[in-house]
Design a protein around this motif. Structure first.
Motif, PDB file in Angstrom:
ATOM      1  N   PHE A 125       3.152  -4.585  -2.354  1.00 54.65           N
ATOM      2  CA  PHE A 125       4.509  -4.074  -2.540  1.00 54.65           C
ATOM      3  C   PHE A 125       4.644  -3.299  -3.847  1.00 54.65           C
ATOM      4  CE2 PHE A 125       4.977  -7.646   0.382  1.00 54.65           C
ATOM      5  CZ  PHE A 125       5.647  -7.021   1.419  1.00 54.65           C
ATOM      6  N   THR A 126       4.035  -3.775  -4.941  1.00 50.24           N
ATOM      7  CA  THR A 126       4.156  -3.024  -6.193  1.00 50.24           C
ATOM      8  C   THR A 126       3.408  -1.697  -6.118  1.00 50.24           C
ATOM      9  OG1 THR A 126       2.285  -4.222  -7.195  1.00 50.24           O
ATOM     10  CG2 THR A 126       4.512  -5.072  -7.628  1.00 50.24           C
ATOM     11  N   PHE A 127       2.378  -1.625  -5.294  1.00 58.15           N
ATOM     12  CA  PHE A 127       1.709  -0.340  -5.085  1.00 58.15           C
ATOM     13  C   PHE A 127       2.399   0.479  -3.996  1.00 58.15           C
ATOM     14  CE2 PHE A 127      -1.591   2.663  -3.804  1.00 58.15           C
ATOM     15  CZ  PHE A 127      -2.056   3.084  -5.031  1.00 58.15           C
ATOM     16  N   ALA A 128       3.294  -0.161  -3.258  1.00 59.16           N
ATOM     17  CA  ALA A 128       4.082   0.501  -2.199  1.00 59.16           C
ATOM     18  C   ALA A 128       3.217   0.967  -1.042  1.00 59.16           C
ATOM     19  CB  ALA A 128       4.883   1.677  -2.772  1.00 59.16           C
ATOM     20  N   HIS A 129       2.353   0.057  -0.564  1.00 60.02           N
ATOM     21  CA  HIS A 129       1.453   0.392   0.544  1.00 60.02           C
ATOM     22  C   HIS A 129       2.171   1.053   1.709  1.00 60.02           C
ATOM     23  CE1 HIS A 129      -1.542  -1.721  -1.579  1.00 60.02           C
ATOM     24  NE2 HIS A 129      -2.142  -2.358  -0.591  1.00 60.02           N
TER      25      HIS A 129
END
Length: 307
Positions: free
Chosen positions: A142-146
Motif C-alpha cells: 500500500f505504501t508503494f501503491a501497487h
C-alpha cells in the motif's frame, strides 16, 4: 522545493522519465497526467517524511484529511491553500477524465488505502516501531501503491478492464510481481539513506531487526528476493499472455480486450528495466554525494504544512 532547488535538481530526479518508461503506448495527454501525478507522489512522500522527522503530527493529520477529501471531491480542492492538496486535486481531475466512473471509484478506493497506509507508517516511524517482515511486506503493497500503478495501466491501454480480467490469477500475479520488484528494489537502493536517518520502514531493516541478519546478510536477502521476482515474473508473464490470447474469441470486443491486456502485461515488464534505470540515474538515491546521507539536498526542511 524552493524555486532555486527546482531549477538545480528537478530534471536530475528523472520523475517524469520514470513514467515515460513505465507506460509505453499512452497518449500524450494520459502520459502527461500520469507523469505529473507521479511527480506529485514523490513530493507528497517527502512532505510525509519531513512531517515525521520534524515531529509535526498536526500537520500530517491535516494533510491526511485534506487528501481524503480531495480524492472524493477533487474539483472543490483545485484552489486549496496547500499547494500539495491543490496539485493532487488537479492530478485526480485529469486522471478521472479518461475512463468510466467505475474506474474512478476503484482508483479512489485504492488511494484511500494508500493514504491510510502512510498514516500507519507515520505512527510506526514516530514511535520507533519496526514492523515484522510479513507485516512490512503487507503494508509495503500500500505504501508503494501497487494497485494504483496497476490501475494506471488501463488508461494507458485506452480501456477499463473488467473484473474477470483484473482479478484473474494470471493477470494479478504478473501485476503483483512487477510491483513487488519495484518496491523491494527501491528498498535496496534506499537502505543507505534510511539507515542514516534511523528509519524503521525498509525490508532490509525488518530483516535485521526481526530475523537477526547482519547488514550484509540483509542486503543479500533483499537482493535474492528481488532476483526471484524477476525469474517468477518471466513465468507469470507467459501465463498472462496466454490468458490474453484466450480472450480473443473471434469477436471484435474479444480482440480489443485481448489487445488491451497484452499491452498491460507488456508494460508490467517495462517496470523492471525502468525501475532499475531510475534508481541508478535519479539524484534521489545518490546519497554518497549528499552532505547529510539522511536528507536529500533538494528537500525544503522548513515547517511546510504547519501553521
Amino acid at each position: 522545493m524552493p524555486a532555486d532547488k527546482v531549477e538545480e535538481y528537478a530534471d536530475g530526479l528523472c520523475y517524469t522519465d520514470l513514467m515515460a518508461g513505465y507506460y509505453i503506448g499512452a497518449t500524450d495527454e494520459v502520459l502527461q497526467a500520469i507523469a505529473d501525478y507521479s511527480a506529485w507522489f514523490f513530493v507528497w512522500d517527502d512532505r510525509h517524511d519531513r512531517d515525521i522527522v520534524h515531529r509535526r503530527p498536526a500537520a500530517w493529520r491535516r494533510l491526511r484529511s485534506c487528501l481524503h477529501a480531495a480524492l472524493d471531491s477533487p474539483r472543490t480542492h483545485l484552489h486549496h491553500e496547500d499547494p500539495l492538496v491543490a496539485g493532487f486535486a488537479d492530478s485526480v481531475v485529469r486522471l478521472y477524465s479518461f475512463l468510466p466512473r467505475t474506474w474512478n471509484l476503484r482508483f479512489a478506493r485504492h488511494f484511500h488505502q494508500v493514504i491510510e497506509a502512510y498514516d500507519r507508517e507515520f505512527h510506526n516511524r514516530t514511535e520507533g516501531v519496526v514492523p515484522t517482515v510479513e507485516e512490512y511486506l503487507a503494508l509495503r503493497r500500500f505504501t508503494f501503491a501497487h494497485w494504483i500503478w496497476t490501475d494506471l495501466l488501463e488508461p494507458t491501454a485506452g480501456r477499463e478492464l473488467p473484473d474477470r480480467v483484473r482479478k484473474h490469477p494470471a493477470y494479478r500475479r504478473a501485476a503483483l510481481l512487477s510491483q513487488e520488484f519495484a518496491a523491494w528494489y527501491n528498498d535496496l537502493c534506499s537502505l543507505p539513506k534510511e539507515l542514516a536517518g534511523d528509519e524503521v520502514h525498509n525490508l532490509g531493516i525488518s530483516l535485521i531487526k526481526h530475523e537477526g541478519l547482519t547488514l550484509e546478510e540483509a542486503v543479500n536477502e533483499v537482493r535474492r528476493r528481488v532476483e526471484k521476482c524477476v525469474s517468477d515474473f518471466l513465468v507469470a508473464e507467459k501465463d498472462a499472455l496466454r490468458f490474453a490470447d484466450d480472450l480473443a474469441d473471434g469477436t471484435v470486443s474479444g480482440k480489443e480486450l485481448s489487445a488491451a491486456v497484452q499491452a498491460c502485461v507488456c508494460n508490467m515488464r517495462n517496470w523492471f528495466s525502468t525501475v532499475y534505470w531510475f534508481h541508478h540515474e535519479s539524484g534521489r538515491y545518490m546519497v554518497d554525494s549528499w552532505d547529510d546521507r539522511s536528507t536529500p539536498p533538494y528537500v525544503n526542511n522548513e515547517a511546510a504544512g504547519e501553521k
